[in-house]
Scaffold this active site. Structure first.
Site: not given
Ligand code: PBG
Length: 324
Positions: A196, A249
């Protein structure tokens, strides 16, 4: 060698192209992210995500039934936490009667066959909008893991099939896995957001959950987007700690990472086509600059081609309607 080899031969008619196609999209490939809010009969559009909504639990049940009819078999739940319930210790995240835990139970009740995946991270519950416990502006790793493990357990007790930790703390998969095992949840799977990245594509999602970081950014825990090997080593560690599915992601800018993992790990790969990717296409197609459906399908198929088995996407319904 030309003219013995002519690549245009197999492109010469549609039925032939269909026959040799390598990657396709099926409704079963999708994981549909769903945003839960408190209230009754709420279906509110997220301003930076056109045609995407937050639902109260009564409406989410209808939505999940519709999704099941369309052929969707997995949903990924996120809760929008009321401001007065946020703190710096994840209290509400552990509430057995919290919005998330009630949501899991209700969905399980109406469509028991649906695979229910749940987000595990503290940001929607945090006064600081960070994924973990904050002390002196530092996100504290091991204390956060303890809370995330309890949170995961509360989701499993409520009926979640797959726990999806999106926080990027070190060692959280091992901690969650041990907690699940100790409590008899041997078949609760973990889909780890292993790769991520600290990405600016998450902006609209943070609007959806009102979870923007209150100070700083997430670069001390999410990955540097300049790096590739970090992703492989994160994924391998997570598998060794007990993760069942590995997620990459965001999506479209990270297909090289999907392929790298596909070539180096033995676990199913999920990709998350995130909010900013969704909003970009919605905006451009509204302007008439891009063909919504064509670009959507091209991007989704490219994620399968790169090597992902499943796609979390806000386009799932649009895509399924188009292919069926
Ligand atoms: C939070 C989380 C995020 C997303 C999924 N879980 C945002 C972040 O890490 O700030 C983003 C998903 C998206 O942008 O569609 N832990």
């Amino acid at each position: 060698m030309y003219p013995l080899n002519r690549h245009r031969r197999l492109r010469s008619k549609e039925s032939l192209r269909n026959l040799v196609r390598e990657s396709t999209i099926h409704p079963h490939d999708f994981i549909v992210p769903l945003f839960l809010v408190e209230g009754k009969n709420v279906k509110e559009e997220i301003s930076s995500m056109p045609d995407y909504y937050r639902y109260s639990l009564d409406n989410i049940c209808k939505e999940v039934k519709d999704l099941w009819k369309l052929g969707v078999q997995a949903v990924l739940l996120f809760a929008k936490v009321p401001e007065n319930l946020k703190d710096n210790s994840g209290t509400e995240a552990l509430n057995t009667d919290g919005l998330m835990q009630r949501g899991i139970k209700e969905i399980k009740n109406v469509v028991p066959e649906m695979t229910i995946m749940t987000d595990v991270a503290l940001d929607p519950y945090s006064i600081y909008g960070h994924d973990g416990i904050v002390e002196n502006k530092v996100i504290i790793n091991d204390k956060t893991n303890e809370i995330l493990s309890k949170m995961a357990l509360s989701h499993a007790i409520a009926g979640a099939d797959v726990i999806a930790p999106s926080d990027m703390m070190d060692g959280r998969i091992l901690s969650i896995r041990n907690t699940l095992e100790k409590n008899g949840f041997h078949n609760t799977a973990i889909m780890s957001y292993s790769a991520k990245y600290a990405s600016s594509f998450y902006g609209p999602f943070r609007d959806a959950l009102d979870s923007k970081p209150g100070f700083g950014d997430k670069k001390t825990y999410q990955m540097d987007f300049c790096n590739r090997f970090d992703a492989v080593s994160e994924a391998k560690l997570d598998i060794s700690e007990g993760a069942d599915i590995i997620m990459v992601k965001p999506g479209i800018s990270y297909l090289d990472i999907v392929r790298e993992l596909k070539n180096s790990i033995d676990a199913p790969i999920a990709i998350y086509q995130v909010s900013g990717e969704y909003s970009m296409l919605k905006a451009a197609s509204k302007q008439g600059w891009l063909d919504h459906d064509q670009v959507m399908m091209e991007q989704l198929v490219s994620m399968k081609r790169a090597g992902s088995s499943m796609i979390a996407s806000y386009f799932a319904k649009d895509a399924i309607k188009l292919i069926s």
